[in-house]
Design an enzyme around this catalytic site. Sequence first.
Site, PDB file in Angstrom:
ATOM      1  N   SER A  84       0.864  -1.175   0.000  1.00 48.62           N
ATOM      2  CA  SER A  84       0.000   0.000   0.000  1.00 48.62           C
ATOM      3  C   SER A  84       0.901   1.226   0.000  1.00 48.62           C
ATOM      4  O   SER A  84       2.121   1.103  -0.066  1.00 48.62           O
ATOM      5  CB  SER A  84      -0.945  -0.024   1.180  1.00 48.62           C
ATOM      6  OG  SER A  84      -0.185  -0.017   2.347  1.00 48.62           O
ATOM      7  N   GLU A 116       0.727  10.165 -11.389  1.00 49.63           N
ATOM      8  CA  GLU A 116      -0.541   9.768 -12.013  1.00 49.63           C
ATOM      9  C   GLU A 116      -1.662   9.885 -10.991  1.00 49.63           C
ATOM     10  O   GLU A 116      -1.405   9.952  -9.793  1.00 49.63           O
ATOM     11  CB  GLU A 116      -0.453   8.353 -12.590  1.00 49.63           C
ATOM     12  CG  GLU A 116      -0.150   7.313 -11.558  1.00 49.63           C
ATOM     13  CD  GLU A 116       0.217   5.953 -12.168  1.00 49.63           C
ATOM     14  OE1 GLU A 116      -0.235   5.643 -13.274  1.00 49.63           O
ATOM     15  OE2 GLU A 116       0.949   5.218 -11.511  1.00 49.63           O
ATOM     16  N   LYS A 118      -4.557   9.016  -8.390  1.00 44.32           N
ATOM     17  CA  LYS A 118      -4.850   7.892  -7.508  1.00 44.32           C
ATOM     18  C   LYS A 118      -6.337   7.605  -7.651  1.00 44.32           C
ATOM     19  O   LYS A 118      -7.178   8.381  -7.224  1.00 44.32           O
ATOM     20  CB  LYS A 118      -4.511   8.239  -6.067  1.00 44.32           C
ATOM     21  CG  LYS A 118      -4.715   7.055  -5.134  1.00 44.32           C
ATOM     22  CD  LYS A 118      -4.127   7.339  -3.761  1.00 44.32           C
ATOM     23  CE  LYS A 118      -4.103   6.100  -2.899  1.00 44.32           C
ATOM     24  NZ  LYS A 118      -5.419   5.535  -2.631  1.00 44.32           N
ATOM     25  N   ASP A 120      -9.959   5.996  -7.234  1.00 43.38           N
ATOM     26  CA  ASP A 120     -10.692   5.577  -6.048  1.00 43.38           C
ATOM     27  C   ASP A 120     -11.522   4.345  -6.396  1.00 43.38           C
ATOM     28  O   ASP A 120     -12.712   4.422  -6.659  1.00 43.38           O
ATOM     29  CB  ASP A 120     -11.580   6.730  -5.580  1.00 43.38           C
ATOM     30  CG  ASP A 120     -11.875   6.620  -4.103  1.00 43.38           C
ATOM     31  OD1 ASP A 120     -11.324   5.706  -3.450  1.00 43.38           O
ATOM     32  OD2 ASP A 120     -12.660   7.442  -3.601  1.00 43.38           O
ATOM     33  N   TYR A 228      -1.251   0.285 -13.301  1.00 42.67           N
ATOM     34  CA  TYR A 228      -0.214   1.223 -12.884  1.00 42.67           C
ATOM     35  C   TYR A 228       1.121   0.581 -12.545  1.00 42.67           C
ATOM     36  O   TYR A 228       2.065   1.272 -12.190  1.00 42.67           O
ATOM     37  CB  TYR A 228      -0.696   2.094 -11.723  1.00 42.67           C
ATOM     38  CG  TYR A 228      -1.250   1.326 -10.532  1.00 42.67           C
ATOM     39  CD1 TYR A 228      -0.429   0.525  -9.753  1.00 42.67           C
ATOM     40  CD2 TYR A 228      -2.592   1.437 -10.183  1.00 42.67           C
ATOM     41  CE1 TYR A 228      -0.937  -0.171  -8.670  1.00 42.67           C
ATOM     42  CE2 TYR A 228      -3.110   0.757  -9.098  1.00 42.67           C
ATOM     43  CZ  TYR A 228      -2.266  -0.051  -8.342  1.00 42.67           C
ATOM     44  OH  TYR A 228      -2.767  -0.734  -7.271  1.00 42.67           O
ATOM     45  N   LYS A 317      -2.845  13.029  -1.144  1.00 40.06           N
ATOM     46  CA  LYS A 317      -4.310  12.966  -1.186  1.00 40.06           C
ATOM     47  C   LYS A 317      -4.939  14.352  -1.292  1.00 40.06           C
ATOM     48  O   LYS A 317      -4.420  15.324  -0.748  1.00 40.06           O
ATOM     49  CB  LYS A 317      -4.825  12.283   0.101  1.00 40.06           C
ATOM     50  CG  LYS A 317      -4.235  10.907   0.333  1.00 40.06           C
ATOM     51  CD  LYS A 317      -5.053   9.838  -0.344  1.00 40.06           C
ATOM     52  CE  LYS A 317      -6.317   9.597   0.389  1.00 40.06           C
ATOM     53  NZ  LYS A 317      -6.466   8.261   0.922  1.00 40.06           N
ATOM     54  N   CYS A 411     -45.126  27.740   8.021  1.00 36.44           N
ATOM     55  CA  CYS A 411     -43.856  28.234   7.483  1.00 36.44           C
ATOM     56  C   CYS A 411     -43.013  28.825   8.619  1.00 36.44           C
ATOM     57  O   CYS A 411     -43.504  29.683   9.362  1.00 36.44           O
ATOM     58  CB  CYS A 411     -44.117  29.298   6.427  1.00 36.44           C
ATOM     59  SG  CYS A 411     -42.634  30.173   5.892  1.00 36.44           S
ATOM     60  N   CYS A 414     -42.890  32.881   7.840  1.00 36.31           N
ATOM     61  CA  CYS A 414     -44.039  33.790   7.874  1.00 36.31           C
ATOM     62  C   CYS A 414     -45.248  33.189   8.588  1.00 36.31           C
ATOM     63  O   CYS A 414     -46.240  33.872   8.806  1.00 36.31           O
ATOM     64  CB  CYS A 414     -44.425  34.213   6.464  1.00 36.31           C
ATOM     65  SG  CYS A 414     -45.238  32.903   5.528  1.00 36.31           S
ATOM     66  N   CYS A 429     -44.534  26.600   1.451  1.00 35.58           N
ATOM     67  CA  CYS A 429     -45.198  27.630   2.236  1.00 35.58           C
ATOM     68  C   CYS A 429     -46.258  28.249   1.340  1.00 35.58           C
ATOM     69  O   CYS A 429     -46.003  28.580   0.186  1.00 35.58           O
ATOM     70  CB  CYS A 429     -44.172  28.684   2.651  1.00 35.58           C
ATOM     71  SG  CYS A 429     -44.878  30.292   3.007  1.00 35.58           S
ATOM     72  N   CYS A 435     -44.664  36.173   2.131  1.00 39.19           N
ATOM     73  CA  CYS A 435     -43.635  35.542   2.969  1.00 39.19           C
ATOM     74  C   CYS A 435     -42.287  36.194   2.653  1.00 39.19           C
ATOM     75  O   CYS A 435     -41.847  36.178   1.503  1.00 39.19           O
ATOM     76  CB  CYS A 435     -43.572  34.038   2.679  1.00 39.19           C
ATOM     77  SG  CYS A 435     -42.158  33.235   3.473  1.00 39.19           S
TER      78      CYS A 435
HETATM   79  S1  IVH Z   1       0.722   2.212  -6.640  1.00 36.49           S
HETATM   80  C1  IVH Z   1       3.743   0.187  -4.449  1.00 36.49           C
HETATM   81  N1  IVH Z   1      -0.728   3.775  -8.204  1.00 36.49           N
HETATM   82  O1  IVH Z   1      -4.015   2.901  -3.831  1.00 36.49           O
HETATM   83  C2  IVH Z   1       2.682   0.785  -5.225  1.00 36.49           C
HETATM   84  N2  IVH Z   1      -1.793   2.685  -6.386  1.00 36.49           N
HETATM   85  O2  IVH Z   1      -2.818   2.889  -0.968  1.00 36.49           O
HETATM   86  C3  IVH Z   1       1.339   0.473  -4.728  1.00 36.49           C
HETATM   87  N3  IVH Z   1      -4.180   3.114  -6.196  1.00 36.49           N
HETATM   88  O3  IVH Z   1      -3.719  -0.481  -3.111  1.00 36.49           O
HETATM   89  C4  IVH Z   1       0.230   1.047  -5.431  1.00 36.49           C
HETATM   90  N4  IVH Z   1      -4.352   4.419  -7.959  1.00 36.49           N
HETATM   91  O4  IVH Z   1      -5.313   0.183  -4.978  1.00 36.49           O
HETATM   92  C5  IVH Z   1      -0.729   2.976  -7.125  1.00 36.49           C
HETATM   93  N5  IVH Z   1      -1.920   5.152  -9.673  1.00 36.49           N
HETATM   94  C6  IVH Z   1      -1.902   4.338  -8.598  1.00 36.49           C
HETATM   95  C7  IVH Z   1      -3.058   4.054  -7.849  1.00 36.49           C
HETATM   96  C8  IVH Z   1      -2.948   3.229  -6.729  1.00 36.49           C
HETATM   97  C9  IVH Z   1      -5.002   3.846  -6.949  1.00 36.49           C
HETATM   98  C10 IVH Z   1      -4.591   2.357  -4.987  1.00 36.49           C
HETATM   99  C11 IVH Z   1      -4.139   0.928  -5.016  1.00 36.49           C
HETATM  100  C12 IVH Z   1      -3.372   0.680  -3.766  1.00 36.49           C
HETATM  101  C13 IVH Z   1      -3.708   1.871  -2.926  1.00 36.49           C
HETATM  102  C14 IVH Z   1      -2.498   2.248  -2.110  1.00 36.49           C
END
Ligand code: IVH
Length: 679
Positions: A84, A116, A118, A120, A228, A317, A411, A414, A429, A435
Amino acid sequence: MSIPAKVHRRGAELREAIDRHNYFYHVLDAPEIPDAEYDRLLRELESLEQEFPALITPDSPTQRVGAEPVSRFGVVRHHLPMLSLANAFSDSEIVDFDRRARTRLGDIDEIDYTAEPKLDGTAISLLYENGKLVRGATRGNGEAGEDVTHNVRTIASAPLVLRGSDVPRRLEVRGEVYMPKAGFEAFNERARQRGEKLFVNPRNAAAGSLRQLDPRLTASRPLEVFFYGIGELEGTAHPERQGAVLENLRKWGLRVSPLMRTVRGASGCLEYYRDTALVRHELPYEIDGVVYKVDSTEYQRRLGQVSRAPRWAIAHKFPAQEELTIVRGVEFQVGRTGALTPVARLEPAFVGGVTVSNATLHNMDELRRKDVRIGDTVVIRRAGDVIPEIVNVLPERRPKKTRPVKLPSRCPICGADVVRAEGEAVARCSGGLSCPAQRKESIRHFASRRAMDIEGLGSKLINQLVEAGHVRTPGDIYKLTHEQLTTLERMGEKSADKLLAAIAQSRKTTLARFLYALGISEVGESTATSLATHFRVLDAIMEADEAALQAVPDIGPVVARHVRAFFQQPHNQEVIQALLAAGIHWPTPAPKPKGTPLTEKTFALTGTLESMTRQEAKARIREAGGRVTESVSAKTDFVVCGEDPGSKRDKAGRLGVQILDEAALAAMLAPQNGKHKSA
Ligand code: IVH
């Protein structure tokens, strides 16, 4: 039954063509053929395979939906753990991250990063052996996840076969599966209509959809994937740069974010962050930040990892868009048309970059559906510029004694009766313009930019003017005197002059703006424009009965009833007379041109046009006798596509609606040359 050679060849041809179009559509984002043509190819292959089942290969593009449900998920051990990321929330944390990395690498001057979005969604690992998809797994705890191969195969942007001649013997790619915003909303809308459970956000929707035992369910969910990075790799050298890794993935037909950039140093990262934050809300999918990765894989190796996160990557973030807070009370706001909107007063929470202490609950039905009570802990969301809203209640945190919220019978402003028409979600109302809340709101609307556009006449000033009794109806604005204004708080001589000049200037307007400014229920800007173009003069609109009104494009029985009711009210007629007496005027629109190529044709626009804004394009289409709608349906005649078209283009393709580019529109709009001018 043996397969005739001709059929064999055609089968292979079709598979290849479909794979190729998938690649152009999903990876390059540049489809070569309309969706309808793609569907034809797929159907042809399906019917061939039906006739000759021996033709079916496991990686045939037709095999994405059919698999049988599994009874439980198998376990997949990740040979290389799925890591992560550490999170950063401020610029200084990024500066520190970069400094630490440079120090560790021996005090080097500068590091290049790939940056790039991130996404969701939910993490996925796909394994390709000799270019064929053999396994898909969730991240799980990072060491072992669940086998979701049957579901991954239903995701159109996850290729079943890789492209090119140099695909590795064994390749494990990692990426993020997500549900685009539009697909998420459509999915929830359908679920709502069927009374089924809704997903709270696109991330849960993606994760939930991927973890289905029945792949047919997953197939019905609009999932997409961006890749990625890589895990295991055999048969090819690991590239020396992360940027090159991604280029390889793209070459092999794996979808990589088009927003990926290589940037230099912490300053490059921060610039990327700001650029991405600006476009974030225009993206068709949710992102919750950006990710920076040290570009050099040699540096990555030297930096290594701490616990479960690499030292060579970090997530930066965006401020959280969702937060938990507590409902302290629910009050009712009264709008321009008297509509009572329940608004939750919240324990202040920091969300989406600002402190939020109120959130709308839209109407009583919505409040009941979410079952929000005072004292509840709730999830609030603030996305972009939209009004903060309550997403859901956490029932497990509900205190013992809560009281449900009741719609007031009078209301709150008024004291007039509150009425709720049969079948309507909105309670109102009944005080009308007696009013003060309705008065203030209707004047605020009247003066607003897209209506009469009276610069400087904002909410605060309007409150003062209404409370001082200077303004009761819009017509009173035009009777304001210098003395009246200068007696108000914070209003100097100069500001008073300026405001009076703005008021005077607003007298010259258009019929459409004037109609919109009147604040007729259900009449927005576009309906006002339709009314003005159709009837051309105000008297005709005031006299029109419901049938005549319904003859206007886009106007149905409900709007017709509201318009008719508005103009029949003596009070409203007086307001209009007063405004006209105050000198409000507009040019009479030219008669509707007859017999142009656009007459009676309906257009929808998508994407960015080069030679004009979308507003201009709409105006010109209307001037030439065409209609403009906001959504594509089978009744739409043309969809005009500019740069980066949205989902309207896809929908047009599906419905077989003719697609025009900007040049084709311009040609239609150009004045007609006489027929004699032949070549
Ligand atoms: S890189 C060692 N790149 O974010 C690299 N993660 O908190 C590990 N995620 O579990 C992940 N977009 O699901 C990477 N462009 C991106 C991402 C990305 C979303 C998520 C991914 C990972 C979590 C990490």
